[in-house]
Design an enzyme around this catalytic site. Sequence first.
Site, PDB file in Angstrom:
ATOM      1  N   CYS A 226       0.850  -1.182   0.000  1.00 38.16           N
ATOM      2  CA  CYS A 226       0.000   0.000   0.000  1.00 38.16           C
ATOM      3  C   CYS A 226       0.894   1.243   0.000  1.00 38.16           C
ATOM      4  O   CYS A 226       1.802   1.361   0.836  1.00 38.16           O
ATOM      5  CB  CYS A 226      -0.916  -0.005   1.220  1.00 38.16           C
ATOM      6  SG  CYS A 226      -1.907   1.492   1.400  1.00 38.16           S
TER       7      CYS A 226
ATOM      8  N   HIS B 138      -5.901   4.955   0.986  1.00 37.47           N
ATOM      9  CA  HIS B 138      -5.299   3.629   0.762  1.00 37.47           C
ATOM     10  C   HIS B 138      -5.778   3.015  -0.554  1.00 37.47           C
ATOM     11  O   HIS B 138      -6.019   1.814  -0.641  1.00 37.47           O
ATOM     12  CB  HIS B 138      -5.622   2.675   1.923  1.00 37.47           C
ATOM     13  CG  HIS B 138      -5.196   3.183   3.266  1.00 37.47           C
ATOM     14  ND1 HIS B 138      -4.017   2.799   3.859  1.00 37.47           N
ATOM     15  CD2 HIS B 138      -5.785   4.073   4.110  1.00 37.47           C
ATOM     16  CE1 HIS B 138      -3.905   3.410   5.036  1.00 37.47           C
ATOM     17  NE2 HIS B 138      -4.964   4.193   5.204  1.00 37.47           N
TER      18      HIS B 138
ATOM     19  N   CYS C 159      -2.150 -19.948 -14.712  1.00 31.32           N
ATOM     20  CA  CYS C 159      -1.491 -21.250 -14.843  1.00 31.32           C
ATOM     21  C   CYS C 159      -1.814 -21.892 -16.194  1.00 31.32           C
ATOM     22  O   CYS C 159      -0.998 -22.652 -16.732  1.00 31.32           O
ATOM     23  CB  CYS C 159      -1.890 -22.177 -13.697  1.00 31.32           C
ATOM     24  SG  CYS C 159      -3.678 -22.411 -13.516  1.00 31.32           S
TER      25      CYS C 159
ATOM     26  N   HIS D 239      -6.373 -26.218 -11.523  1.00 30.14           N
ATOM     27  CA  HIS D 239      -5.006 -25.726 -11.736  1.00 30.14           C
ATOM     28  C   HIS D 239      -4.364 -26.515 -12.872  1.00 30.14           C
ATOM     29  O   HIS D 239      -4.622 -27.707 -13.046  1.00 30.14           O
ATOM     30  CB  HIS D 239      -4.203 -25.907 -10.442  1.00 30.14           C
ATOM     31  CG  HIS D 239      -2.806 -25.384 -10.514  1.00 30.14           C
ATOM     32  ND1 HIS D 239      -2.507 -24.057 -10.773  1.00 30.14           N
ATOM     33  CD2 HIS D 239      -1.609 -26.012 -10.358  1.00 30.14           C
ATOM     34  CE1 HIS D 239      -1.194 -23.902 -10.774  1.00 30.14           C
ATOM     35  NE2 HIS D 239      -0.626 -25.067 -10.533  1.00 30.14           N
TER      36      HIS D 239
END
EC number: 3.4.19.12
Length: 520
Positions: A41, A82, A168, A471
Amino acid sequence: MECPHLSSSVCIAPDSAKFPNGSPSSWCCSVCRSNKSPWVCLTCSSVHCGRYVNGHAKKHYEDAQVPLTNHKKSEKQDKPQHTVCMDCSSYSTYCYRCDDFVVNDTKLGLVQKVREHLQNLENSAFTADRHRKRKLLENSSLNSKLLKVNGSTAAICATGLRNLGNTCFMNAILQSLSNIEQFCCYFKELPAVELRNGKTAGRRTYHTRSQGDNNVSLVEEFRKTLCALWQGSQTAFSPESLFYVVWKIMPNFRGYQQQDAHEFMRYLLDHLHLELQGGFNGVSRSAILQENSTLSASNKCCINGASTVVTAIFGGILQNEVNCLICGTESRKFDPFLDLSLDIPSQFRNKRSKNQENGPVCSLRDCLRSFTDLEELDETELYMCHKCKKKQKSTKKFWIQKLPKVLCLHLKRFHWTAYLRNKVDTYVEFPLRGLDMKCYLLEPENSGPEHCLYDLAAVVVHHGSGVGSGHYTAYATHEGRWFHFNDSTVTLTDEDTVVKAKAYILFYVERQAKAGSDKL
């Protein structure tokens, strides 16, 4: 994108002592302690994980927002929000309020100063780690990164690919293609293309989705990625520039959701083929193909125009025969292909592992036979017979008229039911070497025995239950050794492990004449 929120959000000093120790790319999330995709941040210097890990960076922004009902507008504007953070691996800046990457800076140039500070921290950590490893190597005769090959010691030279957010699917395809030697070497030998000039020459760019399409080249970024994968670096390579180009020219793959690896491979090969046909920056790269003596005209298969390295390596030709069952009229059509999509026969679909039950195991030969066997078309696929002048029942059969140099076989593991796309998790037995394709050829007598034998080069595996989740990893052979590519992690493996994988995509390379004669 020009972000208007930098002045109120970038508040940390570039040399802030609040930064964690170690290399920024390995910093851990302050909430879940994950070191995957750390973001810092630029308001408070706290570190959190990206949205595709556990999303704590975004939650940090959301928790910091001040409800308009409790504060005056002027107070809200004065309070740091932020909203802006920086990727600790690529140093790209992102604003959550704009929901886009940021290319501008504050008046004092604080973003660039923080970026340079993080780069210095990364370089210092890398240098210290390199010295530490060198000292360990000097003091120890055994190192996990070394192994014996033919009596000599060699280092693992493979490089992993960073996961940029459910990428992936892309990493597995890139690692597979990088291990197809003839294909990979062609791109690595291409001359580099300078996409930038003038004031931006030699400077790194930080991409945004708002940039134009004029200065992107898929071929160039693909070339850079392939060059980076076998340079022996122990640090995973970040394919962010390639992924940025993918976003620009392949809208289907924008965002960070999981994608189908086979669909991505087809899009990638098609767009490489199209760009190579047209050249880039005035340089026709198809001309380079004509000069490559290893890709003779007899081995080319034209798809959508002139031949390129894509069609010369992956291109084959199918003959599609359709016979009318009423009048016997036969129709023949030749279709070029870059890969073959094979159904897993229905009788094997409930069998999930090789040793789950007694009976035959589904093999790649079963899938190929199902693809090429004579098939009677059902009522929804009636053939328009030109002799009968109406749709009739018919049979269909595929023959392979020309085999490619690299045979890509896609096992159709995903299929639609009523509302869901389910996965066929059946284990399919496949050979590591000696896949014989002669019996599937239209004219097998015109092909030499060696031109029909294929050896496995790479395998893409999908782990999980659905196409939108799970995955992807890849196995590939390089200089006689098998590697397992799992995003940024690369490990040595063996043939016994590879043959147990539930393959999704198989890449077979045509055997050279000097090889042996093992057959499937």
